[in-house]
Each structure stands twice: as structure tokens, then as C-alpha cells.
Design a protein around this motif. Structure first.
Motif, PDB file in Angstrom:
ATOM      1  N   SER A 122      25.199 -17.469 -31.586  1.00  0.00           N
ATOM      2  CA  SER A 122      23.738 -17.450 -31.634  1.00  0.00           C
ATOM      3  C   SER A 122      23.289 -17.981 -32.981  1.00  0.00           C
ATOM      4  O   SER A 122      23.930 -17.762 -34.007  1.00  0.00           O
ATOM      5  N   ASP A 154      19.854 -18.550 -35.502  1.00  0.00           N
ATOM      6  CA  ASP A 154      18.472 -18.184 -35.828  1.00  0.00           C
ATOM      7  C   ASP A 154      18.053 -19.053 -37.015  1.00  0.00           C
ATOM      8  O   ASP A 154      18.562 -18.897 -38.125  1.00  0.00           O
ATOM      9  N   VAL A 156      17.314 -18.940 -31.404  1.00  0.00           N
ATOM     10  CA  VAL A 156      16.020 -18.264 -31.501  1.00  0.00           C
ATOM     11  C   VAL A 156      15.058 -19.150 -32.285  1.00  0.00           C
ATOM     12  O   VAL A 156      15.413 -19.735 -33.308  1.00  0.00           O
ATOM     13  N   ASP A 177      15.134 -18.626 -27.178  1.00  0.00           N
ATOM     14  CA  ASP A 177      14.361 -17.382 -27.080  1.00  0.00           C
ATOM     15  C   ASP A 177      13.457 -17.220 -28.289  1.00  0.00           C
ATOM     16  O   ASP A 177      13.537 -17.976 -29.263  1.00  0.00           O
ATOM     17  N   SER A 192      14.070 -10.762 -28.736  1.00  0.00           N
ATOM     18  CA  SER A 192      15.271 -10.219 -29.369  1.00  0.00           C
ATOM     19  C   SER A 192      15.030  -8.785 -29.828  1.00  0.00           C
ATOM     20  O   SER A 192      15.847  -7.894 -29.598  1.00  0.00           O
ATOM     21  N   LYS A 201      14.834  -6.317 -26.882  1.00  0.00           N
ATOM     22  CA  LYS A 201      16.142  -6.002 -26.296  1.00  0.00           C
ATOM     23  C   LYS A 201      16.867  -4.944 -27.112  1.00  0.00           C
ATOM     24  O   LYS A 201      17.475  -4.016 -26.568  1.00  0.00           O
ATOM     25  N   ASN A 233      17.709 -10.568 -35.247  1.00  0.00           N
ATOM     26  CA  ASN A 233      17.206 -11.537 -34.259  1.00  0.00           C
ATOM     27  C   ASN A 233      18.323 -12.392 -33.693  1.00  0.00           C
ATOM     28  O   ASN A 233      18.387 -12.640 -32.476  1.00  0.00           O
ATOM     29  N   GLY A 241      20.366 -10.148 -31.409  1.00  0.00           N
ATOM     30  CA  GLY A 241      19.598  -9.651 -30.269  1.00  0.00           C
ATOM     31  C   GLY A 241      19.489 -10.648 -29.136  1.00  0.00           C
ATOM     32  O   GLY A 241      19.487 -10.259 -27.951  1.00  0.00           O
ATOM     33  N   ILE A 242      19.434 -11.950 -29.443  1.00  0.00           N
ATOM     34  CA  ILE A 242      19.287 -12.921 -28.359  1.00  0.00           C
ATOM     35  C   ILE A 242      20.557 -13.104 -27.548  1.00  0.00           C
ATOM     36  O   ILE A 242      20.541 -13.757 -26.509  1.00  0.00           O
TER      37      ILE A 242
END
Length: 367
Positions: A13, A15, A81, A169, A174, A177, A361, A364-365
Motif C-alpha cells: 500500500s 500513501d 490512498v 481509496d 481507511s 475501516k 492510512n 488501513g487501505i
């Protein structure tokens, strides 16, 4: 490397913030347990993001590639994200008519109330609840809209990196969730505070993400996101204020901010300490005023309840004295939250746990 028996999916992921790019490699179990295998943080190239869109894909991907090589990422499935500044969110009350096509009703409401090009935006919505207003049945609907061109600029990053795009996202999703899970916090409250706060709603709470360039206000009721707002002020504004007053470079101003925070010694306060305190307090006062306006808007215009507690996340939440300040201003309990405060998170041994607060973040995604 630790191998956990519940692992089934590996993901990377990403960010991309105004100041830093966070890259995290995780493994997600069948019950959404998350194992953080590795992570890295790089500086975002200056001028590469404008109004939430990636303007310089090449420079951003070069930075990400460096970090991916450093932490030896093998995973190809990727989620990313977006920056929060160009994400529009609104709550609308829509007449509940049995048999109506809700998506058509939502689009009609947006076209009448939001000055956006409907075809140029990706529009998503979620029904929050059904309620009565003047005897009529209404649906409270949470709507988000993002320019398709901005979404594409983030997809271009993943493609340029040779990764398989799984999703793009927004930070609010994020956060929502994560805060569906149990949060382990240190109550650390006096008897007086507990008594004072006892009548406040525990079902409605705010999650405030203190970033470098922005502060994101999220409000959840019964663990469902009902409000999101991006405030265009962040911790970098403190650095700029200190630099302007003391004629310091920004990196030195940031260092002074971290050392002193919002805590003044009771005696022997130097002129420089007083200036630093006033610079920090001035920016935080402005952010707090806008947070308060968000709370008021949520209560009065979004049919919301009074916020009963506040969780603070993000790198800016580490500012000394911020928690006590926010408790005094909003008269609700305030809890700093890191990744390890969240249920179902495990971290590979040897990783720098002190930097995990920057990763909520990006982790979280992956859910």
C-alpha cells in the motif's frame, strides 16, 4: 522473517502525502488480521502534487522505487490512498420513495446541490439511516465525489511501478475501516474527568488526522463514517510560523517545534521559548477553531449527535501538549492512537515501531 498461519494475501500500500510517501508491505489474514512485513518512508518531491493530483508521475515513482528496493518488496498487488485535498464529501437528506431508483435520486440531488461536472467525477454514496422529517420518510446519504482524472493519476503511478492496481481509496475510508475495530487506549483519566465526561455520547466520536499540510476531521457514529472534512492547515504551518518569527530555516524550526511543543516551563521562560510557544499555539488555535466548526456543522446540518470523544492520529498528533490542549478546548476525552493501539495488527520484529503513527492510512487501505 516471521510467518503467521493465517496469512493469505500479500499487498503493498502506498500513501502519497504532500511531505512524505509511505510504503507498507503487509499480509492480510482471512479475518482481516494484518501483519506488517516492512515499510519505508520517503520525501515527496516538491511540486509533484497539485490539488490532490499527481503532476509529476516520474519523480514520484522514482522515489517509491528507491524505497521498494531498500525494503525488498516482492508483492505486485497494490492499493494506493489519495491526497485528501480534492475529495468532496457531503451529507444529503433524500425523500424515501418506495420503488425509486436510489442512484438516480442521489445523482439528481447532487446535480442540484453540488457545483461539479457529474460526468467528470467518480461518485460514490452510502445510506447512513432512515429518519422522519415533518412526517416524511427521508434517507440520510453520505456522498463522496472525486475527479476521475485525479484517480487516474494515482493509477498511473501503480502502472509505472509495474504493480497490479487493486484499488484507489481515500483517507476517510481507511480511517473508518480501522475504527470499526476495538481501539486499545490508555484512559489515564482522573475521577473528576470521568465524572465530567460521563454524560457524553460514547457512540459518536471524532478521528482527527494531524498531517503536514492538512488536518482531516472524521466523525463516526456507531462506528460508521458520517462526516469528513479536510482543513487546509497542518504541522508544516507551525514550522513556517517559527521560521518567520525567529529567522530560522524550516528544518531547524521543525526541530524546535518537536523539542518545545505546547508546553512552557513554569519558570525561567526565555524569549525564544515564548515566541515558539505563541507560534505553535496560533496555528493550533486556528485548526481547533475549524474543527469546532466541523462539529457544529455535523450536529446542526447533518442531524448528528454531539461528539463524545476524540481520537488523534498522524505525525502531527505527536506534538507535545496537544492532547491536553484539545481536552481543554473541547471538554471531551482525547486519545492518541497508533497502529499498535488497533486490534488485529502485528508487526515484524526489528521494525521501527516509533514511526508507525505515520502509517495508519497506508495500512488501513489494505483492509
Amino acid at each position: 522473517m516471521v510467518t503467521l498461519p493465517f496469512i493469505k494475501n500479500s499487498l503493498i500500500s502506498i500513501d502519497i502525502g504532500f511531505r512524505n510517501i509511505k510504503i507498507v508491505e503487509v499480509e492480510v489474514g482471512k479475518n482481516n488480521e494484518i501483519f506488517i512485513k516492512n515499510f519505508g518512508i520517503a520525501s515527496t518531491p516538491k511540486g509533484s502534487i497539485k490539488n490532490g493530483a499527481i503532476k509529476d508521475v516520474k519523480s514520484v515513482t522514482n522515489e517509491i522505487k528507491k524505497v521498494m528496493n531498500e525494503i525488498n518488496v516482492k508483492t505486485k498487488n497494490a492499493k494506493i490512498v489519495m491526497s485528501g485535498t480534492n475529495i468532496i464529501s457531503r451529507i444529503f437528506l433524500i425523500d424515501h420513495i418506495p420503488g425509486q431508483d436510489l442512484s438516480v435520486a442521489v445523482r439528481n440531488t447532487i446535480s442540484q446541490n453540488m457545483p461539479i461536472d457529474m460526468d467528470a467525477h467518480q461518485i460514490d454514496y452510502k445510506v447512513l439511516q432512515e429518519l422522519k422529517e415533518n412526517g416524511s420518510s427521508k434517507l440520510k446519504v453520505f456522498v463522496t465525489a472525486v475527479l476521475k482524472s485525479i484517480i487516474q493519476s494515482y493509477i498511473d503511478i501503480l502502472i509505472e511501478l509495474g504493480l497490479k492496481p487493486i484499488s484507489v481509496d481515500i483517507p476517510a475510508n481507511s480511517t473508518a475501516k480501522f475504527f470499526n475495530r476495538d481501539i486499545m487506549v490508555n484512559e489515564n483519566e482522573t475521577w473528576f474527568k470521568k465524572k465530567k465526561y460521563s454524560k457524553l455520547s460514547q457512540n459518536t466520536f471524532a478521528v482527527i488526522d494531524f498531517g503536514s499540510e492538512t488536518t482531516i476531521v472524521n466523525i463516526l457514529r456507531d462506528r460508521v463514517l458520517e462526516f469528513n472534512k479536510v482543513i487546509l492547515r497542518g504541522s508544516s504551518n507551525i514550522d513556517e510560523a517559527i521560521a518567520a518569527k525567529l529567522y530560522k530555516k524550516l528544518d531547524e524550526s521543525e526541530r524546535l517545534k518537536k523539542i518545545h511543543g505546547m508546553e512552557l516551563p513554569e519558570t525561567n521562560v526565555s524569549e525564544e521559548q515564548e515566541i515558539i510557544y505563541q507560534c505553535i499555539k496560533g496555528v493550533i488555535d486556528d485548526i481547533a477553531k475549524q474543527i469546532y466548526q466541523c462539529f457544529e456543522f455535523y450536529e446542526k446540518r447533518c442531524y448528528g449527535d454531539k461528539v463524545g470523544k476524540i481520537y488523534i492520529i498522524g505525525g502531527g498528533s505527536l506534538l507535545k501538549g496537544l492532547r491536553d490542549y484539545l481536552e481543554d478546548v473541547f471538554t471531551v476525552p482525547v486519545y492518541p492512537v497508533s497502529l499498535l493501539s488497533i486490534e488485529g495488527i502485528e508487526i515484524n520484529q526489528g521494525l521501527d515501531s516509533e514511526r508507525l503513527n505515520y502509517l495508519i492510512n497506508s495500512v488501513g487501505i489494505t483492509l
